[in-house]
Every structure is written in structure tokens, then in C-alpha cells.
Design a protein around this motif. Sequence first.
Motif, PDB file in Angstrom:
ATOM      1  N   ALA A  69       5.370   1.285  11.340  1.00  0.00           N
ATOM      2  CA  ALA A  69       6.219   1.613  12.455  1.00  0.00           C
ATOM      3  C   ALA A  69       5.733   1.224  13.750  1.00  0.00           C
ATOM      4  CB  ALA A  69       6.578   3.157  12.687  1.00  0.00           C
ATOM      5  N   ALA A  70       4.538   1.154  14.234  1.00  0.00           N
ATOM      6  CA  ALA A  70       3.766   0.732  15.285  1.00  0.00           C
ATOM      7  C   ALA A  70       4.052  -0.769  15.542  1.00  0.00           C
ATOM      8  CB  ALA A  70       2.308   1.023  15.396  1.00  0.00           C
ATOM      9  N   GLY A  71       3.848  -1.567  14.277  1.00  0.00           N
ATOM     10  CA  GLY A  71       3.949  -2.986  14.407  1.00  0.00           C
ATOM     11  C   GLY A  71       5.431  -3.172  14.609  1.00  0.00           C
ATOM     12  N   VAL A  72       6.577  -2.551  14.219  1.00  0.00           N
ATOM     13  CA  VAL A  72       7.943  -2.879  14.396  1.00  0.00           C
ATOM     14  C   VAL A  72       8.296  -2.316  15.836  1.00  0.00           C
ATOM     15  CG1 VAL A  72      10.084  -2.132  13.887  1.00  0.00           C
ATOM     16  CG2 VAL A  72       8.581  -2.412  12.001  1.00  0.00           C
TER      17      VAL A  72
ATOM     18  N   ALA B 259      -0.300   7.977   7.869  1.00  0.00           N
ATOM     19  CA  ALA B 259      -1.112   7.020   8.577  1.00  0.00           C
ATOM     20  C   ALA B 259      -0.633   5.788   8.332  1.00  0.00           C
ATOM     21  CB  ALA B 259      -2.601   7.167   8.553  1.00  0.00           C
ATOM     22  N   LEU B 260      -0.263   5.138   7.031  1.00  0.00           N
ATOM     23  CA  LEU B 260       0.035   3.736   6.989  1.00  0.00           C
ATOM     24  C   LEU B 260       1.534   3.723   7.339  1.00  0.00           C
ATOM     25  CD1 LEU B 260      -1.230   3.414   3.203  1.00  0.00           C
ATOM     26  CD2 LEU B 260      -1.733   2.007   5.354  1.00  0.00           C
ATOM     27  N   ALA B 261       2.310   4.773   7.191  1.00  0.00           N
ATOM     28  CA  ALA B 261       3.617   4.740   7.703  1.00  0.00           C
ATOM     29  C   ALA B 261       3.594   4.545   9.142  1.00  0.00           C
ATOM     30  CB  ALA B 261       4.637   5.657   7.448  1.00  0.00           C
TER      31      ALA B 261
ATOM     32  N   SER C 104       0.872  -1.315   0.055  1.00  0.00           N
ATOM     33  CA  SER C 104       0.037   0.056  -0.129  1.00  0.00           C
ATOM     34  C   SER C 104       0.676   1.349  -0.095  1.00  0.00           C
ATOM     35  CB  SER C 104      -1.023  -0.128   1.331  1.00  0.00           C
ATOM     36  OG  SER C 104      -1.895   1.220   1.299  1.00  0.00           O
ATOM     37  N   LEU C 105       1.924   1.213   0.903  1.00  0.00           N
ATOM     38  CA  LEU C 105       2.945   2.369   0.811  1.00  0.00           C
ATOM     39  C   LEU C 105       3.575   2.664  -0.539  1.00  0.00           C
ATOM     40  CD1 LEU C 105       4.645   2.027   4.273  1.00  0.00           C
ATOM     41  CD2 LEU C 105       3.101   3.862   3.493  1.00  0.00           C
ATOM     42  N   ALA C 106       3.934   1.516  -1.212  1.00  0.00           N
ATOM     43  CA  ALA C 106       4.462   1.465  -2.544  1.00  0.00           C
ATOM     44  C   ALA C 106       3.595   2.143  -3.656  1.00  0.00           C
ATOM     45  CB  ALA C 106       5.018   0.308  -3.118  1.00  0.00           C
ATOM     46  N   LEU C 107       2.362   1.870  -3.528  1.00  0.00           N
ATOM     47  CA  LEU C 107       1.191   2.220  -4.573  1.00  0.00           C
ATOM     48  C   LEU C 107       1.113   3.647  -4.183  1.00  0.00           C
ATOM     49  CD1 LEU C 107      -0.954   2.013  -6.551  1.00  0.00           C
ATOM     50  CD2 LEU C 107      -2.719   1.153  -4.689  1.00  0.00           C
ATOM     51  N   GLY C 108       0.733   3.899  -2.830  1.00  0.00           N
ATOM     52  CA  GLY C 108       0.512   5.351  -2.462  1.00  0.00           C
ATOM     53  C   GLY C 108       1.687   6.476  -2.915  1.00  0.00           C
TER      54      GLY C 108
END
Length: 477
Positions: A467-470, A461-463, A289-293
Motif C-alpha cells: 500500500a505504501a508503494g501505491v 506488514a507486507l500489505a 509473498s502475499l499469495a504464499l502467505g
Amino acid sequence: MRRGAVRVLARRLHIALNSAADPLVSGPRLAMVKRSAILLSLLLAASSLAAAAAWASGMAGAWVSIALALASLAAALLPSLWRAVYSSLLEREAPLVLAYILPYSPVAPTVVDLMLSTLRSRSLRWVKEEAMRLKMLLDFGLDPERAAAVLAETTPSRTLRGLLADYIAAQRLGTPKSRLSMSIVESTISAVKSQWAGYMKTSQALGEIALTVTAASLILAPLAAMTSPPAAQALVAAAAVSSLAFSAVIIMLRPPLGDGRQSTPLFLASYAAPPALSATAFLLGVEASLALGAVLMVVLEAASAAASRREAAALASLREAAARARVGLEFEESLKRSSDAAGPIVEAILDAARMAGRTGVSRALDAIHSTIVEARSLASATRPAALLLGAATSLAPAVSILLLRVVESAQSSWAGSPPFWQPPGYQGLEAAIVAVAPLVTLPAAALHRPWRPSIAYSLVALAGVAAAGVLAGVLIA
């Protein structure tokens, strides 16, 4: 006897409907809404009484009578709701109305002629209702001054009411037409400022409510997942739906002057991008999703920059048209090129210039140029609030993911399960939170740039979710 009584009752009802819904007082549309609402309310009230009688005799449930009574009350409130909506639509159109009648002001004998001139406009819609009502008052036999006074007393538009009252008073005092034209200019600028001041307060309040609903829903979702996974999913869905709803309201309330005319394809593409990122995040993950964004952002921002350049060139054309009209040169072509900056107001001025001639057009164009510059300045004042709202809402999904991972870890430990065991339902909830992350920032994007919103907020928001997952993995480990 019964037929005679029915005729008398029908005649009295007809008289009551006409007196309660007089088109001379409320206008043709509102009169029709009032008559329909009264009839519907009476019909529903009678049905409610019949249902109550059936319930008393044991033939029907009480809920039928209650539902019909509530429907009758709603029908009775319909005219008030329509008047409120109609007043809002008139107020939104007020600056366009004032700009339209400005070129007519040096040549129109009375304020009635100014109002009736709007009937020829292709750009105005709601003020024509008031102009039609004014024509009805004249046809009814009132003199022009009295008809204008009645319209001023009964119109739901505060701006139009003030203009009519001031114009009538000025004409009675014999004020020169040049001063009356200046009064319209002042009213136009005042109406634009008033619209934007109201929009600033309303949009900021809507943004704060959207932030509260989104943050509360996403933070409560991980806690609700411990006892009711469907409730947790419903909270995440509520965050997405409320964000879309608040974005739509913020766009609809935006004043018509200040943003110019926008490209429909760019508008649709800009608002289609966040749902596309949401679907990609749900199906393929955050990284895809980040790549597409990133790709979409480059394309959309390039198109937005081109639109900004067109608006700047259009504003320069409007300034050129005003300068040419001031010295008596042809200005129509320059004015047509300014439509990207002035939007529907260009059609209003061209219509007025064709009907009223060029007398007063230079003053009108000067006033409109300064008004649009003022409106664009007021429009840009919403951006700091949008940035703060975007920063806050983009953090909500990340906090929700972090809290969900902590709850997962705690529940696994309580159950004596292996460290990497994931309770049922948590994986689906995390995917849902990731999917709504690009959507929750839409109110901020709509407040910042409503007709071509940036997807930078969605990418942040996606980033944050990634980051929250990491971070959760580091903390829990």
C-alpha cells in the motif's frame, strides 16, 4: 627454598579456592564455576602484567595488556553471571517443584524428605542441584532441620527459600500436615502469578525496545542512503536481526505453565514461515509473498486450531482426573491425556503418585487444575499488548518505503534528472526493506502466541509495504 615456597603458595591457593567455592554453600556446579573462574582470572591477570611489562620495554603493544586485563575481569564476573542464570532457571522450575512435592506432603516426615524426593523425578532438572546440596549437608553431619535451614539461607531461588522457611517454621509449631499441604498449594499459585506478572512487565518492555529499534532503523535507512548506501543496508539488517533476537528472548522468558505442551513440527513451521515470506518478497516481489502467505496462513491456522482443541480436551481430562482421584477411582489414564494442557507437570505428578501413593493426589490435582486455569488466563492477558505492538511494528516498513520514495524523488529533482530516474542503491535498499517486513513483526507474534505464532502480523506488514508503494506513486505523481 624456592620449591618449599612454591608448595606453600600452592597450598594457600588451594585453601583459598576451597573456601571461596564451598560446594556446601554454593552447590557443586557453582563451586566448580567459581574455582575455574578464579584460576582463569589469576592466570589472565598474570598474563596482563607480563604483557604490560613487555609493552613498557617496547616488545608488545598496549592493547595486548588491556585485552588480557578485560578478559580477567570478565572471568572474575563469571560466577555472578552463572548464579543469576541459575537463580532464573530455578525460579522457572519452582511451580513444577511445588506441584511435584504436593502429593508427598501428607506422607513425608520432614521438609528434607520432600526435597530429597525430587532426586527421583525425571521431569525436574535444576532443583536437583539444590536437593544434591541438601544431601551433601546431611552427609556432612548436619541434622535435617539445620540442613534445611542452611539450604533456605543459601538457595538463590526466592520461591524455594520462602517455602523452606515457612515449612520449617510450621513444623516447629506443630502445624498439621493438611495445613502444610495447603501452604504448598498457596505457594504454587503465588509462584505462578509472580512469574506471569514479571513476564508481563519484562515482555512489554522488550516489545517497546524492539519497536524503538525497528522503527528507528527503518526510518533512518532512507535518510542514510543519501550519503552512505552501505550504512542504510546495515540499518535494515539491524532491524531484522534485532527482531529475531527479541523474539527469541521473549520465548525463552515465557513461564513454563500457561501454554501447555506444543507440537515441535508446528513450532518449527510457524517460525520458518516469516523467513520464507521474506525470501519470496526479495526474489519474486510483494505480490508473490502475499499469495504464499495466504496459503501458509490457512494451513498453519488450521493446525493451530487443532492444537487449541487438543489443549481444551486435555484440560477437561485433567479436571476429570482430579474428580476421579477425589472419589478414589483410577485416574492415571485421564491424567496422561491431560499432558497437552499441563505439559511436564503431568510427568511430575505421575512420578510422585507412583512413589508416594495416592494419598493427597486428589488435592494435588485439584490445585494443579486451578493453577493451570489461572496460568492460562494470565497467558491470554499478553494478547492486547501483542496486538498493539504488532500494529506499530507492521507500520514501520511501510513508512520507510514511503520515506524512501520521497527521498528518491527529491534527490532526482535536485539533480535535474528525469522524473523516473532512480539513484544507484535505492532499488536494492527498497528490496531489502520489503524483505525484512515479514520479520519485524516477530516479537509481537511471539508475545501473542509463542509456540505457534500467527503469520497474520507478517502479512499485515507486507500489505502495508504494498500500500505504501501505491500511495507513494500517487503522491509523487
